[in-house]
Design a protein around this motif. Structure first.
Motif, PDB file in Angstrom:
ATOM      1  N   ARG A   9      35.703  66.362  28.811  1.00  0.00           N
ATOM      2  CA  ARG A   9      35.408  65.108  29.498  1.00  0.00           C
ATOM      3  C   ARG A   9      36.439  64.036  29.146  1.00  0.00           C
ATOM      4  O   ARG A   9      36.859  63.250  30.004  1.00  0.00           O
ATOM      5  CB  ARG A   9      34.004  64.619  29.134  1.00  0.00           C
ATOM      6  CG  ARG A   9      33.604  63.312  29.833  1.00  0.00           C
ATOM      7  CD  ARG A   9      32.174  62.936  29.502  1.00  0.00           C
ATOM      8  NE  ARG A   9      31.813  61.646  30.050  1.00  0.00           N
ATOM      9  CZ  ARG A   9      31.418  61.433  31.303  1.00  0.00           C
ATOM     10  NH1 ARG A   9      31.334  62.474  32.129  1.00  0.00           N
ATOM     11  NH2 ARG A   9      31.106  60.232  31.720  1.00  0.00           N
ATOM     12  N   ALA A  10      36.863  63.998  27.886  1.00  0.00           N
ATOM     13  CA  ALA A  10      37.860  63.008  27.471  1.00  0.00           C
ATOM     14  C   ALA A  10      39.176  63.206  28.219  1.00  0.00           C
ATOM     15  O   ALA A  10      39.771  62.247  28.736  1.00  0.00           O
ATOM     16  CB  ALA A  10      38.084  63.100  25.957  1.00  0.00           C
ATOM     17  N   ASN A  11      39.648  64.451  28.303  1.00  0.00           N
ATOM     18  CA  ASN A  11      40.889  64.722  29.023  1.00  0.00           C
ATOM     19  C   ASN A  11      40.745  64.487  30.522  1.00  0.00           C
ATOM     20  O   ASN A  11      41.679  64.035  31.182  1.00  0.00           O
ATOM     21  CB  ASN A  11      41.335  66.166  28.765  1.00  0.00           C
ATOM     22  CG  ASN A  11      41.843  66.377  27.358  1.00  0.00           C
ATOM     23  OD1 ASN A  11      42.756  65.710  26.911  1.00  0.00           O
ATOM     24  ND2 ASN A  11      41.232  67.299  26.637  1.00  0.00           N
ATOM     25  N   PHE A  12      39.577  64.792  31.068  1.00  0.00           N
ATOM     26  CA  PHE A  12      39.342  64.570  32.493  1.00  0.00           C
ATOM     27  C   PHE A  12      39.384  63.083  32.831  1.00  0.00           C
ATOM     28  O   PHE A  12      39.983  62.676  33.838  1.00  0.00           O
ATOM     29  CB  PHE A  12      37.991  65.164  32.882  1.00  0.00           C
ATOM     30  CG  PHE A  12      37.624  64.913  34.318  1.00  0.00           C
ATOM     31  CD1 PHE A  12      38.216  65.647  35.334  1.00  0.00           C
ATOM     32  CD2 PHE A  12      36.684  63.953  34.653  1.00  0.00           C
ATOM     33  CE1 PHE A  12      37.877  65.421  36.659  1.00  0.00           C
ATOM     34  CE2 PHE A  12      36.347  63.715  35.973  1.00  0.00           C
ATOM     35  CZ  PHE A  12      36.939  64.459  36.990  1.00  0.00           C
ATOM     36  N   VAL A  13      38.782  62.266  31.982  1.00  0.00           N
ATOM     37  CA  VAL A  13      38.768  60.827  32.230  1.00  0.00           C
ATOM     38  C   VAL A  13      40.169  60.245  32.131  1.00  0.00           C
ATOM     39  O   VAL A  13      40.574  59.407  32.959  1.00  0.00           O
ATOM     40  CB  VAL A  13      37.807  60.132  31.235  1.00  0.00           C
ATOM     41  CG1 VAL A  13      37.992  58.626  31.267  1.00  0.00           C
ATOM     42  CG2 VAL A  13      36.370  60.482  31.560  1.00  0.00           C
ATOM     43  N   ILE A  14      40.943  60.683  31.147  1.00  0.00           N
ATOM     44  CA  ILE A  14      42.311  60.187  30.994  1.00  0.00           C
ATOM     45  C   ILE A  14      43.158  60.557  32.205  1.00  0.00           C
ATOM     46  O   ILE A  14      43.910  59.738  32.739  1.00  0.00           O
ATOM     47  CB  ILE A  14      42.927  60.732  29.696  1.00  0.00           C
ATOM     48  CG1 ILE A  14      42.219  60.135  28.478  1.00  0.00           C
ATOM     49  CG2 ILE A  14      44.426  60.420  29.627  1.00  0.00           C
ATOM     50  CD1 ILE A  14      42.668  60.710  27.159  1.00  0.00           C
ATOM     51  N   GLY A  15      43.039  61.802  32.648  1.00  0.00           N
ATOM     52  CA  GLY A  15      43.813  62.227  33.805  1.00  0.00           C
ATOM     53  C   GLY A  15      43.376  61.575  35.095  1.00  0.00           C
ATOM     54  O   GLY A  15      44.185  61.333  35.994  1.00  0.00           O
ATOM     55  N   LEU A  16      42.091  61.266  35.215  1.00  0.00           N
ATOM     56  CA  LEU A  16      41.563  60.709  36.448  1.00  0.00           C
ATOM     57  C   LEU A  16      41.793  59.213  36.575  1.00  0.00           C
ATOM     58  O   LEU A  16      42.008  58.704  37.681  1.00  0.00           O
ATOM     59  CB  LEU A  16      40.062  61.012  36.550  1.00  0.00           C
ATOM     60  CG  LEU A  16      39.344  60.567  37.825  1.00  0.00           C
ATOM     61  CD1 LEU A  16      39.871  61.343  39.020  1.00  0.00           C
ATOM     62  CD2 LEU A  16      37.837  60.739  37.692  1.00  0.00           C
ATOM     63  N   ILE A  17      41.788  58.493  35.452  1.00  0.00           N
ATOM     64  CA  ILE A  17      41.831  57.031  35.510  1.00  0.00           C
ATOM     65  C   ILE A  17      43.124  56.462  34.952  1.00  0.00           C
ATOM     66  O   ILE A  17      43.813  55.674  35.610  1.00  0.00           O
ATOM     67  CB  ILE A  17      40.620  56.438  34.745  1.00  0.00           C
ATOM     68  CG1 ILE A  17      39.312  56.907  35.411  1.00  0.00           C
ATOM     69  CG2 ILE A  17      40.690  54.924  34.724  1.00  0.00           C
ATOM     70  CD1 ILE A  17      38.068  56.427  34.714  1.00  0.00           C
ATOM     71  N   ASN A  18      43.497  56.862  33.738  1.00  0.00           N
ATOM     72  CA  ASN A  18      44.633  56.224  33.071  1.00  0.00           C
ATOM     73  C   ASN A  18      45.972  56.567  33.703  1.00  0.00           C
ATOM     74  O   ASN A  18      46.815  55.691  33.911  1.00  0.00           O
ATOM     75  CB  ASN A  18      44.638  56.604  31.589  1.00  0.00           C
ATOM     76  CG  ASN A  18      43.588  55.856  30.800  1.00  0.00           C
ATOM     77  OD1 ASN A  18      42.495  56.354  30.572  1.00  0.00           O
ATOM     78  ND2 ASN A  18      43.894  54.636  30.391  1.00  0.00           N
TER      79      ASN A  18
END
Length: 605
Positions: free
Chosen positions: A283-292
């Motif tokens: 989830r942490a990597n998914f959020v970084i890739g999706l938003i940041n």
């Protein structure tokens, strides 16, 4: 003068007065048909180069996303993971300086194509261990495949039936894209024609205010007859010229410090989200890739649009670069208040009675409630009790029985859970860590919003800083300057930053894992407060230093601008006075040469 002689003179003026190397009228203003090949080749080059950057970003981004998995897979500390991450940059150091210097004088597209081939082979080598290593074995609690069988965790622990090794076959996909990107570069020409309008742009006059000319010619012979030794003679003078440029040197220092901050922050951001907000690695990597990452891309694109639309000068670019850094790191300060408290872990962050604080020592994991069980303090198999407290293992929770219900394992009669819950009897728990307090998910949402805005703001100054770098150096040294810049960033930031960030983060560890051989492995639990202050504090400190250096860059630019502007005005005034004086002399001399004038004519008349 007769008509034929006049025609000859005009013909001579049109043909022979043209300077050497100056394009003819037809070349300066080519027709649309003549422009097509150049524009087509340029578009192919830009598309291929964009594809190369995509492949490179994909490889680096994937490596960053696997930091926590590598740490757990091989059971290594964060400091060693930082060394692995920093070693990704070491290969560039062997050739980057020479390629950047000689590449400007040789066939650039073919050199880029060769680099893509090497990069593709390198990514293949990174993937090769996946196919030669044995299948991944991880430890998990598995009492029995029979869901109705009840077994005591205490007995399992003492009889060494726990843990059970499970074979997991990870899936891997080979892409490695860099090889495909190399193909177009082998069919591009050595250089593209440059229009005269670009040569006469305002940037050339602006460069003269910041570039100090030492009357040394660093150009080397062009064409196929250029010798490597002849080009190598100018290597040290070119290097001296670059470091003698105060704007370039200060901007190099600024970028090095800032990239130390950014590399360390990006490398351990997934780990920070996991430990601080209790999120899973995926989830942490998914959020970084999706938003940041989209925010960073949008910030870089916006910076380029602003520079082009408003035709910002070098000083304006330096101001925009400084402003984005100041505003970005001010936003970053707010993240100190958006942290979550430590998870309640018995014997580490709270006592077995549920009270805080607790002083950690070797026997802190043991209590009267689990004294009947012969538990290991080195194993990390967290269990969440119904009282909301996480226990290092079911054995240390004093659980007497357990059974499986599908994929879930439930423990019963846990004596330590009953003590903390202020009740006796049937206290239960399930496999896994307990979720953090109720306010943590909301803090995580605030963190994501601030993180996106900060990423956009900091990346907004990327293009202005790049333009500042290019405009403060001589045109023939641009490629070499970019090579030295990249070398400094990789050597002084890309390699050391993940290492010392990891070393400092390891100091916040509360529970270390141990390998089967008995040596210390990776950290299982961090002190959230200490981790937050180290991670954010180190990033802000480095960012503050880079801001101070950015102010120095702006000061030098303004100083050079004022001095050069004054000297330019003085020189222009002198030129105007000299021109006016020459005109007056020419008028007087022409007047004296008139045949109907002689000295004393007026008095005699």
């Amino acid at each position: 003068m007769d008509t034929s002689s006049k025609e000859n003179i005009q013909l001579f003026c049109k043909t022979s007065v043209q300077p050497v190397g100056r394009p003819s009228f037809k070349t300066e203003y080519p027709s649309s048909e003549e422009k097509q090949p150049c524009c087509g080749e340029l578009k192919v080059f830009l598309c291929a180069l964009s594809f190369v950057y995509f492949a490179k970003a994909l490889a680096e981004g994937y490596l960053k996303s696997t930091i926590t998995q590598i740490e757990r897979r091989f059971d290594i500390p964060s400091s060693l993971v930082g060394v692995i991450d920093g070693s990704f940059e070491i290969g560039n150091l062997l050739v980057i300086t020479f390629v950047s210097y000689f590449g400007a004088k040789l066939h650039r597209p073919k050199i880029i194509g060769a680099g893509c081939v090497i990069m593709g082979v390198g990514t293949l080598l990174i993937a090769m261990p996946q196919f030669f290593m044995e299948q991944y074995k991880y430890e998990r609690y598995s009492p029995s495949s029979n869901s109705t069988l009840s077994i005591s965790p205490c007995l399992l622990e003492s009889s060494s039936q726990l843990p059970v090794s499970v074979m997991e076959k990870s899936k891997s996909k080979i892409r490695i894209i860099s090889l495909l990107a190399a193909v177009p570069f082998w069919y591009l020409p050595k250089s593209l024609p440059r229009s005269q309008s670009r040569e006469d742009s305002n940037s050339s006059s602006e460069k003269s205010k910041f570039i100090i000319d030492d009357h040394t010619d660093y150009q080397t012979p062009q064409g196929e007859n250029a010798k490597i030794m002849e080009m190598a003679r100018d290597f040290l003078p070119s290097l001296k010229n670059l470091f003698g440029n105060p704007v370039y040197f200060l901007y190099l220092c600024t970028s090095t410090v800032q990239f130390n901050s950014l590399f360390g922050m990006v490398t351990y951001k997934p780990k920070y989200i996991e430990q601080q907000y209790g999120q899973s690695s995926s989830r942490a990597n998914f959020v970084i890739g999706l938003i940041n990452i989209p925010a960073v891309a949008l910030g870089i694109f916006s910076g380029g649009i602003v520079m082009k639309k408003f035709s910002i000068s070098v000083c304006g670019a330096a101001k925009l670069y400084l402003g984005s850094s100041v505003f970005g790191y001010l936003l970053f300060l707010s993240l100190f208040a958006l942290g979550c408290e430590n998870s309640d872990v018995a014997g580490l962050t709270v006592s077995y009675q549920g009270t805080k604080p607790v002083s950690y020592h070797e026997r802190a994991l043991f209590s009267d409630c689990n004294s009947r069980c012969k538990c290991s303090e080195t194993k990390w198999e967290p269990m969440c009790g119904e009282n909301g407290i996480t226990y290092v293992s079911a054995c240390l929770a004093g659980c007497q029985t357990s059974n499986r219900s599908g994929k879930n394992i439930i423990f019963y009669n846990c004596t330590c859970v009953g003590i903390a819950a202020s009740k006796s009897g049937n206290s239960s728990g399930i496999v896994g860590r307990c979720q953090k307090d109720n306010g943590c998910p909301q803090m995580f949402l605030y963190f994501l919003v601030i993180s996106v805005i900060t990423s956009y703001t900091l990346s907004l100054g990327g293009i202005p800083g790049y333009i500042l770098l290019l405009r403060c150096i001589k045109p023939q040294l641009k490629s070499f300057a970019l090579g030295i810049y990249t070398l400094a960033i990789r050597v002084l930031a890309g390699i050391p930053a993940p290492v010392y960030f990891g070393v400092l983060i390891d100091t916040s560890c509360l529970k270390w894992g141990f390998k089967r051989c008995g040596s210390r492995g990776s950290c299982r639990l961090y002190d959230s407060n200490v981790f937050r202050h180290i991670y954010l504090g180190l990033t802000v400190i480095l960012g503050t230093v880079s801001i101070l250096l950015s102010i120095a860059v702006l000061f030098i630019l303004k100083k050079n601008y004022v001095s050069k502007h004054r000297s330019f005005i003085t020189k222009r005034e002198r030129t105007m006075v000299s021109t006016r004086f020459q005109k007056e002399n020419y008028t007087t001399s022409d007047h004296l040469l008139q045949p109907n004038y002689w000295p004393g004519k007026e008095t005699q008349l």
